[in-house]
Every structure is written in C-alpha cells, then in structure tokens.
Design a protein around this motif. Sequence first.
Motif, mmCIF file in Angstrom:
data_model
loop_
_atom_site.group_PDB
_atom_site.id
_atom_site.type_symbol
_atom_site.label_atom_id
_atom_site.label_comp_id
_atom_site.label_asym_id
_atom_site.label_seq_id
_atom_site.Cartn_x
_atom_site.Cartn_y
_atom_site.Cartn_z
ATOM 1 N N LEU A 24 -31.530 44.205 -29.288
ATOM 2 C CA LEU A 24 -31.260 45.311 -30.190
ATOM 3 C C LEU A 24 -30.021 45.052 -31.040
ATOM 4 C CD1 LEU A 24 -31.920 48.329 -27.799
ATOM 5 C CD2 LEU A 24 -33.479 47.280 -29.443
ATOM 6 N N SER A 25 -29.417 43.872 -30.896
ATOM 7 C CA SER A 25 -28.204 43.575 -31.635
ATOM 8 C C SER A 25 -28.155 42.092 -31.967
ATOM 9 C CB SER A 25 -26.972 43.970 -30.811
ATOM 10 O OG SER A 25 -26.973 43.265 -29.581
ATOM 11 N N THR A 26 -27.219 41.731 -32.837
ATOM 12 C CA THR A 26 -27.018 40.338 -33.201
ATOM 13 C C THR A 26 -25.596 39.941 -32.858
ATOM 14 O OG1 THR A 26 -26.357 40.975 -35.442
ATOM 15 C CG2 THR A 26 -28.673 40.460 -35.094
ATOM 16 N N THR A 27 -25.417 38.663 -32.561
ATOM 17 C CA THR A 27 -24.094 38.152 -32.221
ATOM 18 C C THR A 27 -23.354 37.825 -33.511
ATOM 19 O OG1 THR A 27 -24.961 37.210 -30.180
ATOM 20 C CG2 THR A 27 -22.850 36.372 -30.956
ATOM 21 N N SER A 28 -22.223 38.531 -33.745
ATOM 22 C CA SER A 28 -21.493 38.337 -34.983
ATOM 23 C C SER A 28 -20.350 37.351 -34.841
ATOM 24 C CB SER A 28 -20.959 39.681 -35.504
ATOM 25 O OG SER A 28 -20.191 40.335 -34.520
ATOM 26 N N SER A 29 -19.842 37.161 -33.633
ATOM 27 C CA SER A 29 -18.801 36.149 -33.426
ATOM 28 C C SER A 29 -18.745 35.760 -31.962
ATOM 29 C CB SER A 29 -17.429 36.658 -33.872
ATOM 30 O OG SER A 29 -16.965 37.690 -33.021
ATOM 31 N N SER A 38 -23.193 43.153 -32.760
ATOM 32 C CA SER A 38 -23.273 44.271 -33.694
ATOM 33 C C SER A 38 -24.713 44.682 -33.909
ATOM 34 C CB SER A 38 -22.652 43.877 -35.045
ATOM 35 O OG SER A 38 -21.304 43.482 -34.892
ATOM 36 N N THR A 39 -24.925 45.994 -34.119
ATOM 37 C CA THR A 39 -26.250 46.512 -34.429
ATOM 38 C C THR A 39 -26.379 46.722 -35.922
ATOM 39 O OG1 THR A 39 -25.562 48.820 -34.204
ATOM 40 C CG2 THR A 39 -26.315 47.714 -32.215
ATOM 41 N N ALA A 40 -27.600 46.974 -36.366
ATOM 42 C CA ALA A 40 -27.861 47.136 -37.798
ATOM 43 C C ALA A 40 -27.139 48.350 -38.380
ATOM 44 C CB ALA A 40 -29.360 47.250 -38.043
ATOM 45 N N ASP A 41 -26.867 49.367 -37.568
ATOM 46 C CA ASP A 41 -26.213 50.568 -38.090
ATOM 47 C C ASP A 41 -24.691 50.518 -37.981
ATOM 48 O OD1 ASP A 41 -25.902 50.824 -35.402
ATOM 49 O OD2 ASP A 41 -27.027 52.707 -35.206
ATOM 50 N N GLY A 42 -24.160 49.347 -37.637
ATOM 51 C CA GLY A 42 -22.713 49.173 -37.680
ATOM 52 C C GLY A 42 -21.983 49.299 -36.360
ATOM 53 N N MET A 43 -22.669 49.637 -35.282
ATOM 54 C CA MET A 43 -21.994 49.731 -33.987
ATOM 55 C C MET A 43 -21.768 48.332 -33.429
ATOM 56 S SD MET A 43 -23.158 51.714 -30.494
ATOM 57 C CE MET A 43 -24.359 50.468 -30.031
ATOM 58 N N SER A 44 -20.592 48.095 -32.854
ATOM 59 C CA SER A 44 -20.293 46.785 -32.290
ATOM 60 C C SER A 44 -19.773 46.920 -30.869
ATOM 61 C CB SER A 44 -19.260 46.045 -33.158
ATOM 62 O OG SER A 44 -18.025 46.739 -33.153
ATOM 63 N N VAL A 45 -20.035 45.894 -30.082
ATOM 64 C CA VAL A 45 -19.596 45.841 -28.691
ATOM 65 C C VAL A 45 -18.955 44.484 -28.459
ATOM 66 C CG1 VAL A 45 -20.317 45.879 -26.268
ATOM 67 C CG2 VAL A 45 -21.426 47.394 -27.922
ATOM 68 N N THR A 46 -17.786 44.479 -27.823
ATOM 69 C CA THR A 46 -17.110 43.237 -27.490
ATOM 70 C C THR A 46 -17.256 42.965 -26.003
ATOM 71 O OG1 THR A 46 -15.468 43.554 -29.258
ATOM 72 C CG2 THR A 46 -14.916 41.997 -27.510
#
Length: 223
Positions: A24-29, A38-46
């Motif tokens: 449900l999310s993509t790895t941004s870093s 991060s998800t498509a609607d802007g939510m991010s999890v570290t």
Amino acid sequence: FSSDFVEPSLTIPVTNPTTEAVNLSTTSSIGDDSTVMSTADGMSVTLSTTSVDPGIDELIGNLQYEAPVLDFASVPSKLGSISGTLEYAREAVYDSVIGFYRVADVNGGVIDPVSGNVIQTTDANYKNYALASSNIVTELSDLSVANNQTASKNITIDENSIIAPYAISNGNTYFAYESANSDGIAHFKSMGTNCLGLEDLIGGGDRDYDDFILKFDFNSVIA
C-alpha cells in the motif's frame, strides 16, 4: 472489563520493508538504519532499526500477528524457566475451560506422540492428537472463572515450544485455527501482545472475542 485489560494495539515486525508484502506504499528513501515509506496521499512512515534487545514479553508474543499463540521456542533455553502473571476474565453464559497445547509451527501442526509425524489442522482426528497428554501444557490447563468475574495467578513455565490455546465450551472443543474447528471459525484472536480472546459460540456468534480473555505478563526468568 477494565479499560486497560486489553491492549489497544499489536506490534507487527517487518523484516524487509522493501518487499511486495507492503503493497500500500512505496519506499521513498533507504538509509543505513532507517527506511521511509510513503503512500499516494502523502502519509509517510519511518522504520528504524534498533540495537535494543526485545524483552521476554515481545519474544513470546512475536508470532501473534500470524496466530494467537505464545512462542516460547524463541526464548533462549539457557534462560531457564519463565515466571509472570496471568489475568483472565469471562463475560459469557457458558462455563468455558481454557488450556494450552504444544504446536510444531505457527500454522497449528501437532506431533503425533506415536509416529512423530506432524498432524495438520485439517486432519479429521486433529483434536485427539492435539490434546494428547504429551502435548498438553500442564501449567496452563483447566483455566476457568465465573461469569462477569476476573481472576489472576502467578505462573512459572519451563517450555521450549510454541503453544496454542483451546477451549471446551458447552460441549464443544474450539481451537485457534479455523480448519481445526467443525464450524470453520477461528475461535481465538490476538487482542494485543500476549492477550488472547475467545469467541465461545459455535458459528462465531457476534465474533467479539471477549467471552473469555487472557492477559499474560512475563516479567522475569529463573535460571
């Protein structure tokens, strides 16, 4: 039940956050010790690594995102017996009796004491194999309490297996695995770390899993 009897969340370990299992999310870093997703609607999890060893409670509860079991196999045997407390409560008409039995894996397979073969939950005679005396955890057998009552006890367990709950309620025997039950319903659910709830009605009833609740707190080891 008191508001703090059931924990509100269950920690789910992620061993590889870049796999497709997290879809449900993509790895941004990706860093040396952390990953940002991060998800498509802007939510991010570290997600960050830690050098802190998990406690006894976390080790025993580490499989509960897969099944409502207690994993003593993950606790180093050199630690010896484990002590703690068990709180349990009932809010149901039926006089359920709870016990625990040893399973070979998180999927509920049990060892046939005669042949040594692993018997799967789909076996027609699973109940007989599962509740053989060699599989029963005697320290956690015959747990019962009156309706709308709570109880607690100190426990000491010397165990090196994964153990799963079973219930005898209104003439029926229920397991945590849906394929082991005649109604095809899983009758136990993880309600938080080392907190397990029972649904005691055949067919699942209201599926609130609060008919009988058990909360374990493993706080020390006895070498």
